[in-house]
Scaffold this motif. Structure first.
Motif, mmCIF file in Angstrom:
data_model
loop_
_atom_site.group_PDB
_atom_site.id
_atom_site.type_symbol
_atom_site.label_atom_id
_atom_site.label_comp_id
_atom_site.label_asym_id
_atom_site.label_seq_id
_atom_site.Cartn_x
_atom_site.Cartn_y
_atom_site.Cartn_z
ATOM 1 N N UNK A 43 0.911 -1.291 0.222
ATOM 2 C CA UNK A 43 -0.027 0.002 -0.098
ATOM 3 C C UNK A 43 1.013 1.296 -0.023
ATOM 4 N N UNK A 44 2.091 1.228 0.490
ATOM 5 C CA UNK A 44 2.886 2.351 0.755
ATOM 6 C C UNK A 44 4.288 2.377 0.052
ATOM 7 N N UNK A 45 4.748 1.146 -0.231
ATOM 8 C CA UNK A 45 6.088 1.036 -0.493
ATOM 9 C C UNK A 45 6.396 0.135 -2.088
ATOM 10 N N UNK A 46 7.280 0.416 -2.598
ATOM 11 C CA UNK A 46 7.584 -0.265 -4.219
ATOM 12 C C UNK A 46 8.849 -1.095 -3.699
ATOM 13 N N UNK A 47 8.790 -2.463 -4.327
ATOM 14 C CA UNK A 47 10.015 -3.083 -3.920
ATOM 15 C C UNK A 47 10.224 -3.890 -5.248
ATOM 16 N N UNK A 79 13.704 -2.457 -1.225
ATOM 17 C CA UNK A 79 12.787 -1.215 -1.334
ATOM 18 C C UNK A 79 13.461 -0.004 -2.153
ATOM 19 N N UNK A 80 12.353 0.127 -3.120
ATOM 20 C CA UNK A 80 12.770 1.136 -4.268
ATOM 21 C C UNK A 80 12.430 2.542 -3.678
ATOM 22 N N UNK A 81 11.391 2.746 -2.752
ATOM 23 C CA UNK A 81 10.690 3.959 -2.460
ATOM 24 C C UNK A 81 9.415 3.871 -1.988
ATOM 25 N N UNK A 82 8.517 4.902 -2.046
ATOM 26 C CA UNK A 82 7.220 4.932 -1.884
ATOM 27 C C UNK A 82 6.537 4.736 -3.027
ATOM 28 N N UNK A 83 5.361 4.306 -3.214
ATOM 29 C CA UNK A 83 4.407 4.212 -4.131
ATOM 30 C C UNK A 83 4.028 5.349 -4.743
ATOM 31 N N UNK A 84 4.144 6.383 -4.120
ATOM 32 C CA UNK A 84 3.870 7.856 -4.690
ATOM 33 C C UNK A 84 5.143 8.266 -5.556
ATOM 34 N N UNK A 85 6.314 7.662 -5.263
ATOM 35 C CA UNK A 85 7.366 8.168 -6.366
ATOM 36 C C UNK A 85 7.793 7.166 -7.305
#
Length: 95
Positions: A43-47, A79-85
Motif C-alpha cells: 500500500x505504501x512501498x515499492x519493491x 525497497x525502491x521507495x514509496x509508491x507515490x514516487x
C-alpha cells in the motif's frame, strides 16, 4: 471394548488434532514470507525482488523524474521507495 481401548482411542484422536493445529501456523508463516520476483508494491512501498544469485541492473521509473534511474540490486528484496514516487522497475542486465 476394554477400558484401555475406550481411553486410548480418544487420546490418539486428540493428539493428532493438536499436531495438525501445531503444524498449520508454520506452513502459513512460510508462505507469508515468500518473496515475489520482479517489481511489486504494498500500500505504501515499492519493491524489487531479485530471485537470481547475482547482482542485477534494474531500471526504475520515478514518477516525477524526467528520466529513469538505474540501480544495481543484490539478490533478495530491495525497497525502491514509496509508491507515490516509483511507478515501475524492470531488469535490464547484470552489474
Amino acid at each position: 471394548m476394554s477400558f484401555k481401548t475406550r481411553v486410548t482411542a480418544p487420546l490418539l484422536g486428540a493428539a493428532s488434532l493438536i499436531s495438525l493445529f501445531a503444524l498449520a501456523p508454520t506452513a502459513q508463516a512460510d508462505s507469508a514470507h515468500s518473496m515475489a520476483c520482479g517489481y511489486y508494491e504494498t500500500q505504501t512501498d515499492a519493491y524489487y525482488g531479485h530471485c537470481g544469485n547475482s547482482y542485477v541492473k534494474v531500471q526504475v521509473d520515478i514518477d516525477w523524474w524526467p528520466t529513469d534511474i538505474l540501480r544495481c540490486l543484490p539478490p533478495g528484496e530491495t525497497r525502491l521507495g514509496s509508491t507515490s514516487e516509483v511507478d515501475n522497475a524492470w531488469a535490464i542486465g547484470t552489474c
